[in-house]
Scaffold this motif. Structure first.
Motif, PDB file in Angstrom:
ATOM      1  N   MET A  90     -22.111  51.521  80.851  1.00  0.00           N
ATOM      2  CA  MET A  90     -21.600  52.829  81.217  1.00  0.00           C
ATOM      3  C   MET A  90     -22.181  53.297  82.553  1.00  0.00           C
ATOM      4  O   MET A  90     -21.523  54.018  83.270  1.00  0.00           O
ATOM      5  N   PHE A  91     -23.416  52.860  82.822  1.00  0.00           N
ATOM      6  CA  PHE A  91     -24.031  53.245  84.084  1.00  0.00           C
ATOM      7  C   PHE A  91     -23.268  52.648  85.261  1.00  0.00           C
ATOM      8  O   PHE A  91     -23.074  53.316  86.288  1.00  0.00           O
ATOM      9  N   ILE A  92     -22.817  51.411  85.110  1.00  0.00           N
ATOM     10  CA  ILE A  92     -22.048  50.759  86.168  1.00  0.00           C
ATOM     11  C   ILE A  92     -20.732  51.499  86.395  1.00  0.00           C
ATOM     12  O   ILE A  92     -20.314  51.711  87.541  1.00  0.00           O
ATOM     13  N   ALA A  93     -20.076  51.925  85.316  1.00  0.00           N
ATOM     14  CA  ALA A  93     -18.815  52.656  85.434  1.00  0.00           C
ATOM     15  C   ALA A  93     -19.045  54.006  86.117  1.00  0.00           C
ATOM     16  O   ALA A  93     -18.249  54.428  86.961  1.00  0.00           O
ATOM     17  N   PHE A  94     -20.132  54.671  85.768  1.00  0.00           N
ATOM     18  CA  PHE A  94     -20.436  55.964  86.387  1.00  0.00           C
ATOM     19  C   PHE A  94     -20.719  55.806  87.881  1.00  0.00           C
ATOM     20  O   PHE A  94     -20.220  56.577  88.702  1.00  0.00           O
ATOM     21  N   CYS A  95     -21.499  54.797  88.230  1.00  0.00           N
ATOM     22  CA  CYS A  95     -21.801  54.554  89.649  1.00  0.00           C
ATOM     23  C   CYS A  95     -20.537  54.177  90.424  1.00  0.00           C
ATOM     24  O   CYS A  95     -20.347  54.624  91.558  1.00  0.00           O
ATOM     25  N   SER A  96     -19.671  53.390  89.807  1.00  0.00           N
ATOM     26  CA  SER A  96     -18.415  53.010  90.460  1.00  0.00           C
ATOM     27  C   SER A  96     -17.519  54.222  90.673  1.00  0.00           C
ATOM     28  O   SER A  96     -16.911  54.373  91.735  1.00  0.00           O
ATOM     29  N   ALA A  97     -17.436  55.087  89.676  1.00  0.00           N
ATOM     30  CA  ALA A  97     -16.611  56.295  89.803  1.00  0.00           C
ATOM     31  C   ALA A  97     -17.173  57.228  90.867  1.00  0.00           C
ATOM     32  O   ALA A  97     -16.424  57.825  91.653  1.00  0.00           O
ATOM     33  N   LEU A  98     -18.487  57.358  90.921  1.00  0.00           N
ATOM     34  CA  LEU A  98     -19.114  58.210  91.922  1.00  0.00           C
ATOM     35  C   LEU A  98     -18.882  57.668  93.330  1.00  0.00           C
ATOM     36  O   LEU A  98     -18.571  58.428  94.258  1.00  0.00           O
ATOM     37  N   PHE A  99     -19.007  56.369  93.487  1.00  0.00           N
ATOM     38  CA  PHE A  99     -18.760  55.740  94.784  1.00  0.00           C
ATOM     39  C   PHE A  99     -17.296  55.900  95.196  1.00  0.00           C
ATOM     40  O   PHE A  99     -17.002  56.220  96.348  1.00  0.00           O
ATOM     41  N   LEU A 100     -16.376  55.692  94.255  1.00  0.00           N
ATOM     42  CA  LEU A 100     -14.962  55.847  94.544  1.00  0.00           C
ATOM     43  C   LEU A 100     -14.625  57.292  94.908  1.00  0.00           C
ATOM     44  O   LEU A 100     -13.830  57.540  95.813  1.00  0.00           O
ATOM     45  N   PHE A 101     -15.241  58.237  94.224  1.00  0.00           N
ATOM     46  CA  PHE A 101     -15.042  59.652  94.519  1.00  0.00           C
ATOM     47  C   PHE A 101     -15.470  59.980  95.946  1.00  0.00           C
ATOM     48  O   PHE A 101     -14.736  60.610  96.708  1.00  0.00           O
ATOM     49  N   GLY A 102     -16.651  59.545  96.334  1.00  0.00           N
ATOM     50  CA  GLY A 102     -17.145  59.813  97.687  1.00  0.00           C
ATOM     51  C   GLY A 102     -16.328  59.114  98.756  1.00  0.00           C
ATOM     52  O   GLY A 102     -16.011  59.698  99.798  1.00  0.00           O
ATOM     53  N   PRO A 114      -8.264  54.040  84.883  1.00  0.00           N
ATOM     54  CA  PRO A 114      -7.923  53.001  83.901  1.00  0.00           C
ATOM     55  C   PRO A 114      -8.193  51.582  84.391  1.00  0.00           C
ATOM     56  O   PRO A 114      -8.698  50.743  83.639  1.00  0.00           O
ATOM     57  N   ILE A 115      -7.915  51.317  85.650  1.00  0.00           N
ATOM     58  CA  ILE A 115      -8.158  49.984  86.210  1.00  0.00           C
ATOM     59  C   ILE A 115      -9.658  49.705  86.264  1.00  0.00           C
ATOM     60  O   ILE A 115     -10.113  48.615  85.904  1.00  0.00           O
ATOM     61  N   MET A 116     -10.425  50.709  86.660  1.00  0.00           N
ATOM     62  CA  MET A 116     -11.866  50.543  86.755  1.00  0.00           C
ATOM     63  C   MET A 116     -12.485  50.344  85.366  1.00  0.00           C
ATOM     64  O   MET A 116     -13.364  49.496  85.182  1.00  0.00           O
ATOM     65  N   ILE A 117     -12.023  51.086  84.383  1.00  0.00           N
ATOM     66  CA  ILE A 117     -12.555  50.956  83.025  1.00  0.00           C
ATOM     67  C   ILE A 117     -12.267  49.571  82.468  1.00  0.00           C
ATOM     68  O   ILE A 117     -13.135  48.940  81.858  1.00  0.00           O
ATOM     69  N   LEU A 118     -11.064  49.074  82.701  1.00  0.00           N
ATOM     70  CA  LEU A 118     -10.730  47.735  82.214  1.00  0.00           C
ATOM     71  C   LEU A 118     -11.570  46.655  82.888  1.00  0.00           C
ATOM     72  O   LEU A 118     -11.998  45.699  82.239  1.00  0.00           O
ATOM     73  N   SER A 119     -11.813  46.804  84.172  1.00  0.00           N
ATOM     74  CA  SER A 119     -12.610  45.779  84.859  1.00  0.00           C
ATOM     75  C   SER A 119     -14.079  45.867  84.466  1.00  0.00           C
ATOM     76  O   SER A 119     -14.738  44.837  84.301  1.00  0.00           O
ATOM     77  N   VAL A 120     -14.615  47.060  84.296  1.00  0.00           N
ATOM     78  CA  VAL A 120     -16.022  47.202  83.906  1.00  0.00           C
ATOM     79  C   VAL A 120     -16.217  46.791  82.449  1.00  0.00           C
ATOM     80  O   VAL A 120     -17.245  46.225  82.092  1.00  0.00           O
ATOM     81  N   ALA A 121     -15.217  47.030  81.602  1.00  0.00           N
ATOM     82  CA  ALA A 121     -15.332  46.655  80.190  1.00  0.00           C
ATOM     83  C   ALA A 121     -15.375  45.141  80.012  1.00  0.00           C
ATOM     84  O   ALA A 121     -15.944  44.642  79.042  1.00  0.00           O
ATOM     85  N   GLY A 122     -14.812  44.397  80.937  1.00  0.00           N
ATOM     86  CA  GLY A 122     -14.817  42.943  80.835  1.00  0.00           C
ATOM     87  C   GLY A 122     -16.072  42.290  81.373  1.00  0.00           C
ATOM     88  O   GLY A 122     -16.272  41.088  81.195  1.00  0.00           O
ATOM     89  N   LEU A 123     -16.945  43.047  82.034  1.00  0.00           N
ATOM     90  CA  LEU A 123     -18.151  42.458  82.619  1.00  0.00           C
ATOM     91  C   LEU A 123     -19.129  41.888  81.590  1.00  0.00           C
ATOM     92  O   LEU A 123     -19.645  40.794  81.793  1.00  0.00           O
ATOM     93  N   PRO A 124     -19.419  42.572  80.484  1.00  0.00           N
ATOM     94  CA  PRO A 124     -20.427  42.029  79.564  1.00  0.00           C
ATOM     95  C   PRO A 124     -20.051  40.687  78.934  1.00  0.00           C
ATOM     96  O   PRO A 124     -20.927  39.973  78.455  1.00  0.00           O
ATOM     97  N   ARG A 125     -18.794  40.339  78.909  1.00  0.00           N
ATOM     98  CA  ARG A 125     -18.404  39.046  78.348  1.00  0.00           C
ATOM     99  C   ARG A 125     -19.023  37.886  79.106  1.00  0.00           C
ATOM    100  O   ARG A 125     -19.289  36.833  78.546  1.00  0.00           O
ATOM    101  N   ASN A 126     -19.260  38.065  80.372  1.00  0.00           N
ATOM    102  CA  ASN A 126     -19.822  36.994  81.196  1.00  0.00           C
ATOM    103  C   ASN A 126     -21.349  36.977  81.188  1.00  0.00           C
ATOM    104  O   ASN A 126     -21.955  36.111  81.801  1.00  0.00           O
ATOM    105  N   TRP A 127     -21.976  37.934  80.522  1.00  0.00           N
ATOM    106  CA  TRP A 127     -23.421  38.034  80.549  1.00  0.00           C
ATOM    107  C   TRP A 127     -24.102  37.175  79.480  1.00  0.00           C
ATOM    108  O   TRP A 127     -25.292  36.962  79.540  1.00  0.00           O
ATOM    109  N   THR A 128     -23.380  36.732  78.506  1.00  0.00           N
ATOM    110  CA  THR A 128     -23.993  35.951  77.424  1.00  0.00           C
ATOM    111  C   THR A 128     -23.929  34.470  77.741  1.00  0.00           C
ATOM    112  O   THR A 128     -22.980  33.987  78.343  1.00  0.00           O
TER     113      THR A 128
END
Length: 76
Positions: A1-13, A58-72
């Motif tokens: 969730m932190f990554i999504a928040f940082c991405s949204a903040l960066f996109l906003f700015g 929605p696009i950002m949430i879908l891309s960030v939600a798929g990140l943890p799959r690659n961490w294992t």
């Protein structure tokens, strides 16, 4: 969730700054842009940046939600 928040903040700015540049490219001088006041500009360009963030959410949430799959790493 932190990554999504940082991405949204960066996109906003980034999108708020992009709208400022667009207004300046259309012929509005910096003096005219700053005339209404700092609070007005922050609210106005913040609203434009927020609308861009909501469109891309929605696009950002879908891309960030798929990140943890690659961490294992599986070991057999």
């Amino acid at each position: 969730m932190f990554i999504a928040f940082c991405s949204a903040l960066f996109l906003f700015g980034l999108s708020s700054a992009f709208f400022v540049v667009l207004y300046l490219q259309q012929g509005l001088s910096l003096k005219e842009l700053l005339e209404p006041g700092l609070i007005y500009n922050v609210v106005f360009f913040g609203r434009l940046g927020l609308s861009s963030t909501l469109i891309w959410a929605p696009i950002m949430i879908l891309s960030v939600a798929g990140l943890p799959r690659n961490w294992t790493q599986e070991t057999w």
